[in-house]
Scaffold this motif. Structure first.
Motif, PDB file in Angstrom:
ATOM      1  N   ARG A 191       0.825  -1.261  -0.120  1.00 46.44           N
ATOM      2  CA  ARG A 191       0.135   0.032   0.093  1.00 46.44           C
ATOM      3  C   ARG A 191       0.963   1.327   0.092  1.00 46.44           C
ATOM      4  NH1 ARG A 191      -4.396  -0.447   4.790  1.00 46.44           N
ATOM      5  NH2 ARG A 191      -4.816   1.597   3.817  1.00 46.44           N
ATOM      6  N   SER A 192       0.286   2.193  -0.473  1.00 46.70           N
ATOM      7  CA  SER A 192       1.136   3.574  -0.916  1.00 46.70           C
ATOM      8  C   SER A 192       0.940   4.298   0.490  1.00 46.70           C
ATOM      9  CB  SER A 192       0.677   4.399  -1.903  1.00 46.70           C
ATOM     10  OG  SER A 192       0.977   5.771  -1.638  1.00 46.70           O
ATOM     11  N   PRO A 193       1.965   4.549   1.134  1.00 42.91           N
ATOM     12  CA  PRO A 193       2.115   5.534   2.237  1.00 42.91           C
ATOM     13  C   PRO A 193       1.546   7.261   2.076  1.00 42.91           C
ATOM     14  CG  PRO A 193       4.282   5.516   1.694  1.00 42.91           C
ATOM     15  CD  PRO A 193       3.452   4.861   0.590  1.00 42.91           C
ATOM     16  N   LEU A 194       1.262   7.449   0.797  1.00 41.82           N
ATOM     17  CA  LEU A 194       0.997   8.936   0.602  1.00 41.82           C
ATOM     18  C   LEU A 194      -0.413   9.271   1.160  1.00 41.82           C
ATOM     19  CD1 LEU A 194       2.112  11.295  -0.974  1.00 41.82           C
ATOM     20  CD2 LEU A 194       0.755  10.560  -2.953  1.00 41.82           C
ATOM     21  N   PRO A 195      -1.405   8.549   1.082  1.00 43.19           N
ATOM     22  CA  PRO A 195      -2.507   9.010   1.762  1.00 43.19           C
ATOM     23  C   PRO A 195      -2.450   9.256   3.362  1.00 43.19           C
ATOM     24  CG  PRO A 195      -3.118   7.243   0.295  1.00 43.19           C
ATOM     25  CD  PRO A 195      -1.584   7.280   0.287  1.00 43.19           C
ATOM     26  N   SER A 196      -1.847   8.376   3.924  1.00 44.36           N
ATOM     27  CA  SER A 196      -1.440   8.863   5.340  1.00 44.36           C
ATOM     28  C   SER A 196      -0.773  10.068   5.664  1.00 44.36           C
ATOM     29  CB  SER A 196      -0.475   7.409   5.942  1.00 44.36           C
ATOM     30  OG  SER A 196      -0.445   7.824   7.299  1.00 44.36           O
ATOM     31  N   TYR A 197       0.241  10.424   4.920  1.00 45.58           N
ATOM     32  CA  TYR A 197       0.926  11.534   4.821  1.00 45.58           C
ATOM     33  C   TYR A 197       0.303  12.814   4.445  1.00 45.58           C
ATOM     34  CZ  TYR A 197       5.437   8.983   5.992  1.00 45.58           C
ATOM     35  OH  TYR A 197       6.069   8.169   6.755  1.00 45.58           O
ATOM     36  N   LEU A 198      -0.591  12.507   3.526  1.00 48.42           N
ATOM     37  CA  LEU A 198      -1.463  13.684   3.015  1.00 48.42           C
ATOM     38  C   LEU A 198      -2.381  14.092   4.281  1.00 48.42           C
ATOM     39  CD1 LEU A 198      -1.956  12.986  -0.644  1.00 48.42           C
ATOM     40  CD2 LEU A 198      -0.456  14.720   0.199  1.00 48.42           C
ATOM     41  N   GLY A 199      -2.964  12.973   4.696  1.00 48.23           N
ATOM     42  CA  GLY A 199      -4.016  13.167   5.752  1.00 48.23           C
ATOM     43  C   GLY A 199      -3.284  14.018   7.133  1.00 48.23           C
ATOM     44  N   HIS A 200      -2.135  13.640   7.313  1.00 52.81           N
ATOM     45  CA  HIS A 200      -1.497  14.153   8.556  1.00 52.81           C
ATOM     46  C   HIS A 200      -1.146  15.587   8.192  1.00 52.81           C
ATOM     47  CE1 HIS A 200      -0.940  11.223  11.649  1.00 52.81           C
ATOM     48  NE2 HIS A 200      -0.485  10.440  10.854  1.00 52.81           N
ATOM     49  N   SER A 201      -0.938  15.862   6.966  1.00 51.96           N
ATOM     50  CA  SER A 201      -0.563  17.397   6.583  1.00 51.96           C
ATOM     51  C   SER A 201      -1.783  18.155   6.583  1.00 51.96           C
ATOM     52  CB  SER A 201      -0.351  17.348   4.884  1.00 51.96           C
ATOM     53  OG  SER A 201       1.173  16.606   4.700  1.00 51.96           O
ATOM     54  N   VAL A 202      -2.945  17.572   6.387  1.00 48.64           N
ATOM     55  CA  VAL A 202      -4.175  18.333   6.416  1.00 48.64           C
ATOM     56  C   VAL A 202      -4.245  18.637   7.903  1.00 48.64           C
ATOM     57  CG1 VAL A 202      -6.640  18.339   6.043  1.00 48.64           C
ATOM     58  CG2 VAL A 202      -5.300  17.592   4.292  1.00 48.64           C
ATOM     59  N   LEU A 203      -4.157  17.562   8.774  1.00 50.96           N
ATOM     60  CA  LEU A 203      -4.378  17.866  10.351  1.00 50.96           C
ATOM     61  C   LEU A 203      -3.432  18.820  10.696  1.00 50.96           C
ATOM     62  CD1 LEU A 203      -5.079  14.199  11.260  1.00 50.96           C
ATOM     63  CD2 LEU A 203      -6.677  16.146  10.981  1.00 50.96           C
ATOM     64  N   ILE A 204      -2.096  19.132  10.029  1.00 49.76           N
ATOM     65  CA  ILE A 204      -1.183  19.861  10.510  1.00 49.76           C
ATOM     66  C   ILE A 204      -1.495  21.360  10.150  1.00 49.76           C
ATOM     67  CG2 ILE A 204       1.141  20.863   9.951  1.00 49.76           C
ATOM     68  CD1 ILE A 204       2.108  18.070   9.870  1.00 49.76           C
ATOM     69  N   LEU A 205      -1.851  21.522   8.914  1.00 46.94           N
ATOM     70  CA  LEU A 205      -2.676  22.904   8.363  1.00 46.94           C
ATOM     71  C   LEU A 205      -3.775  23.153   9.363  1.00 46.94           C
ATOM     72  CD1 LEU A 205      -2.421  22.363   4.644  1.00 46.94           C
ATOM     73  CD2 LEU A 205      -0.911  23.977   6.124  1.00 46.94           C
ATOM     74  N   LEU A 206      -4.746  22.245   9.587  1.00 44.00           N
ATOM     75  CA  LEU A 206      -5.910  22.636  10.437  1.00 44.00           C
ATOM     76  C   LEU A 206      -5.443  22.997  11.827  1.00 44.00           C
ATOM     77  CD1 LEU A 206      -9.010  22.499  11.001  1.00 44.00           C
ATOM     78  CD2 LEU A 206      -8.980  20.363  11.603  1.00 44.00           C
ATOM     79  N   ALA A 207      -4.483  22.086  12.407  1.00 43.69           N
ATOM     80  CA  ALA A 207      -3.988  22.683  13.776  1.00 43.69           C
ATOM     81  C   ALA A 207      -3.309  24.133  13.672  1.00 43.69           C
ATOM     82  CB  ALA A 207      -2.918  21.523  14.269  1.00 43.69           C
ATOM     83  N   ALA A 208      -2.499  24.335  12.743  1.00 39.98           N
ATOM     84  CA  ALA A 208      -2.032  25.734  12.615  1.00 39.98           C
ATOM     85  C   ALA A 208      -2.925  26.673  12.443  1.00 39.98           C
ATOM     86  CB  ALA A 208      -1.146  25.394  11.051  1.00 39.98           C
ATOM     87  N   PHE A 209      -4.247  26.421  11.630  1.00 41.95           N
ATOM     88  CA  PHE A 209      -5.180  27.309  11.319  1.00 41.95           C
ATOM     89  C   PHE A 209      -5.772  27.767  12.892  1.00 41.95           C
ATOM     90  CE2 PHE A 209      -9.663  28.404  11.206  1.00 41.95           C
ATOM     91  CZ  PHE A 209      -9.768  29.307   9.956  1.00 41.95           C
ATOM     92  N   ILE A 210      -6.016  26.559  13.700  1.00 38.10           N
ATOM     93  CA  ILE A 210      -6.434  27.029  15.135  1.00 38.10           C
ATOM     94  C   ILE A 210      -5.448  27.774  15.935  1.00 38.10           C
ATOM     95  CG2 ILE A 210      -7.034  25.769  17.275  1.00 38.10           C
ATOM     96  CD1 ILE A 210      -8.003  23.479  15.689  1.00 38.10           C
ATOM     97  N   LEU A 211      -4.279  27.644  15.735  1.00 34.68           N
ATOM     98  CA  LEU A 211      -3.400  28.581  16.515  1.00 34.68           C
ATOM     99  C   LEU A 211      -3.013  29.594  16.186  1.00 34.68           C
ATOM    100  CD1 LEU A 211      -0.280  25.733  17.007  1.00 34.68           C
ATOM    101  CD2 LEU A 211      -2.041  26.248  18.425  1.00 34.68           C
TER     102      LEU A 211
END
Length: 333
Positions: free
Chosen positions: A197-217
């Motif tokens: 399985r490609s690891p890319l979806p997991s890393y993209l998912g974490h990237s979206v969560l990082i941007l969301l967390a940054a938005f909150i901060l």
């Protein structure tokens, strides 16, 4: 049965501007160069409520990306003459790809020197990256599969999510190179180590969560009047931790600790009542429900970012770059 030769070495001119695969790669690089700063700035502007400023900014970055792509093509045609002289060596250890084109090597060094002289990190980084890619190697101890394109006389070695190396053969040696590559890959069980399985979806998912967390901060910064630089720093280093260098996780943890300390101090700050100047109160004593909710989301964002950074720094979450290196050369290669 005749044993395979221990080594095959050849040189070839790789087409550039007329190479569909290379054009696709250049388009991807230019697109990412536009997308990444667009996402960064959109998070910052959105958190501050400046939503109307985002579309024009994205349009500007899109034009910059388009300009980069056109520049790449023109440079390939005019400067490099639409070719890149490359040497390949295939042996019992792996495949070594070397850029031996004099023009390319000169341009890479001039880019580094020009960037250093001007103090611009962008050109310097691009030149250093290009220099590092002048010599690349795939080891049979890695984990990758082989895709063959006979019409183009091209071998593509892929891990679970992207091509690791594209090998351009001559019409005369294509069959021999393919056979020897398959022989060594079978001997070392290389395809069996390729993740299913490609690891890319997991890393993209974490990237979206990082941007969301940054938005909150950023929203917390705006409400509690904190330093704007801290959320920018944690967003950049969290993404770099995930995609590039896991040790950047320690920077994220350090910045998060600073943000948490700032929040505590801002909440405990003693203020003077406007109505009764003789009375003093702590800032948290007049928090509204919305303030408490925003503070709670901010703590959740810090918790997620710290958890991710701790796992990466402790080696429990490899960056995608490190995973690719393991696929290329094997663990510890």
């Amino acid at each position: 049965m005749k044993p395979p030769p221990p080594q095959i070495l050849w040189e070839i001119d790789i087409p550039l501007a007329t190479n569909p695969r290379l054009l696709k790669t250049l388009a991807l690089v230019a697109g990412l160069a536009a997308l990444i700063p667009s996402l960064f700035m959109s998070v910052i502007l959105g958190a501050q409520g400046d939503w109307d400023d985002i579309p024009p900014l994205v349009g500007i970055f899109a034009l910059v990306g388009l300009g980069m792509f056109v520049s790449f093509v023109l440079i390939a045609l005019i400067v490099f003459g639409n070719r890149l002289r490359t040497r390949y060596t295939l042996d019992a250890q792996g495949i070594h790809q070397e850029t031996i084109d004099r023009t390319s090597r000169l341009v890479n060094r001039l880019t580094v020197l020009g960037g250093a002289a001007s103090g611009q990190p962008g050109p310097t980084g691009a030149g250093l990256t290009a220099r590092a890619r002048e010599s690349e190697r795939l080891d049979w101890r890695g984990g990758f599969s082989l895709q063959v394109q006979p019409r183009a006389h091209r071998l593509i070695f892929r891990n679970a999510w992207r091509p690791l190396m594209e090998v351009y053969c001559t019409p005369e040696n294509f069959v021999q190179v393919e056979a020897l590559a398959r022989h060594f890959m079978s001997q070392h069980h290389t395809p069996e180590r390729t993740p299913a399985r490609s690891p890319l979806p997991s890393y993209l998912g974490h990237s979206v969560l990082i941007l969301l967390a940054a938005f909150i901060l950023f929203a917390v910064h705006d409400e509690f009047d904190l330093d704007l630089f801290a959320p920018i720093l944690v967003m950049a280093f969290a993404l770099a931790t995930l995609w590039l260098i896991p040790l950047f996780g320690y920077v994220v943890l350090l910045v998060n600790a600073g943000i948490l300390a700032s929040l505590v101090m801002a909440s405990l700050e003693e203020r003077v009542s406007y109505i009764r100047p003789s009375e003093r109160y702590r800032h948290y004593e007049v928090f509204s429900d919305a303030d408490w909710a925003l503070l709670g989301f901010g703590l959740l964002a810090l918790g997620y970012l710290s958890w991710l950074a701790w796992r990466a720094a402790r080696g429990r979450l490899l960056s995608l770059l490190m995973r690719d290196q393991d696929d290329q050369t094997g663990p510890g290669g």
